[in-house]
Design an enzyme around this catalytic site. Structure first.
Site, short mmCIF file in Angstrom:
data_model
loop_
_atom_site.label_atom_id
_atom_site.label_comp_id
_atom_site.label_asym_id
_atom_site.label_seq_id
_atom_site.Cartn_x
_atom_site.Cartn_y
_atom_site.Cartn_z
N GLU A 107 36.31 49.88 41.06
CA GLU A 107 35.22 50.73 40.57
C GLU A 107 34.05 50.76 41.56
O GLU A 107 32.95 51.16 41.19
CB GLU A 107 34.70 50.20 39.22
N HIS A 130 30.48 45.87 34.11
CA HIS A 130 31.50 46.59 33.36
C HIS A 130 32.40 45.56 32.69
O HIS A 130 32.83 44.59 33.32
CB HIS A 130 32.32 47.48 34.30
N HIS A 132 35.15 44.84 28.86
CA HIS A 132 36.00 45.46 27.84
C HIS A 132 35.72 44.85 26.46
O HIS A 132 36.53 44.06 25.95
CB HIS A 132 37.47 45.27 28.21
N HIS A 202 38.16 52.64 26.81
CA HIS A 202 38.25 51.80 28.00
C HIS A 202 37.33 50.58 27.95
O HIS A 202 37.79 49.45 28.00
CB HIS A 202 37.96 52.65 29.25
O1 2HA Z 1 38.06 45.92 37.28
O2 2HA Z 1 38.16 46.92 34.37
O3 2HA Z 1 38.09 49.50 34.96
C1 2HA Z 1 39.06 46.23 36.40
C2 2HA Z 1 38.60 47.24 35.44
C3 2HA Z 1 38.66 48.63 35.87
ZN ZN Z 2 37.70 48.46 32.95
#
Ligand code: 2HA
Ligand code: ZN
Length: 232
Positions: A107, A130, A132, A202
């Site tokens: 990313e 970022h 999840h 995502h």
């Molecule tokens: O870095 O989460 O979106 C791995 C991820 C990509």
């Molecule tokens: Zn990701």
């Protein structure tokens, strides 16, 4: 914060993300805009990054970026081994690393574009995280056809703290390929008015002054999403 303190924070935060269950395998990535005059000795290998897109970074920028494939559960032990330094000025990009096998996160283009935006419009926001968060992702499935406004109304309604701590609400971006320019451009549009953006099906991306601030914001939103999913 000096580089040592930044790596200490990265170590604590990556451990936290792993234990939250938000960092399966190599999920998530981190970047931090540094104010430095020279490249730290640990990043002794220089790689010139050829790219076929135009970037216009008006001032010299140094970004500490997690490496591609790195795991939060391993970053926590040796953060320096899972980060490199991205240099950008104008359209020139270089990557400094301890090991030439270490490449920046998939990313990285999104992170770089977002940092150029943040430097200009929200200079105190030095970090991008970022991750999840399970329940927020589940919410984007459950409320698949809902708009950003409807998702925010749902979260505000379920837990008053959301409105109190995140009055601007959550930004929302449709489904785009991870690492794609569309994802980056649409996220930048959302960052104009939000600090946390939900990527449909995502994960989340947050900009903040430091990593813990980003995590606290995401945790509040994720808690509201979790309560909604349990209650309805
Ligand atoms: O870095 O989460 O979106 C791995 C991820 C990509
Ligand atoms: Zn990701």
């Amino acid at each position: 914060m000096n580089t040592k303190e930044i790596f200490k924070e990265i170590s604590e935060v990556s451990n936290h993300l792993f234990h939250m269950g938000w960092a399966e395998r190599n999920a998530g990535n981190i970047s931090i805009r540094l104010t430095i005059d020279s490249i730290p000795d640990s990043f002794s290998k220089e790689i010139y990054i050829k790219h076929d897109f135009l970037i216009n970074c008006p001032k010299v920028m140094y970004l500490l970026v997690s490496t591609t494939g790195s795991r939060m559960r391993l970053i926590t032990k040796n953060p320096e081994d899972h980060f490199g330094l991205l240099y950008c000025h104008g359209n020139e990009i270089k990557w400094y690393t301890a090991d030439t096998d270490n490449l920046p996160s998939s990313e990285w283009i999104s992170h770089l574009r977002m940092h150029i935006f943040l430097e200009l419009h929200k200079p105190s926001h030095k970090i991008i995280l970022h991750t999840h968060p399970t329940e927020l992702i589940a919410l984007s499935h459950k409320l698949y056809s809902c708009t950003e406004a409807q998702i925010n109304d749902t979260l505000w309604d379920i837990m008053p703290e959301v409105k109190y701590f995140i009055p601007e609400g959550l930004g929302y971006v449709e489904l785009f390929d991870p690492g794609s320019d569309e994802l980056a451009q649409n996220t930048i549009l959302e960052l104009i008015n939000h600090s946390v953006v939900l990527w449909k099906k995502h994960g989340c991306l947050a900009s903040a002054k430091n990593l813990w601030e980003a995590i606290e914001q995401i945790e509040i939103l994720n808690k509201a999403a979790k309560i909604y999913l349990l209650a309805y």
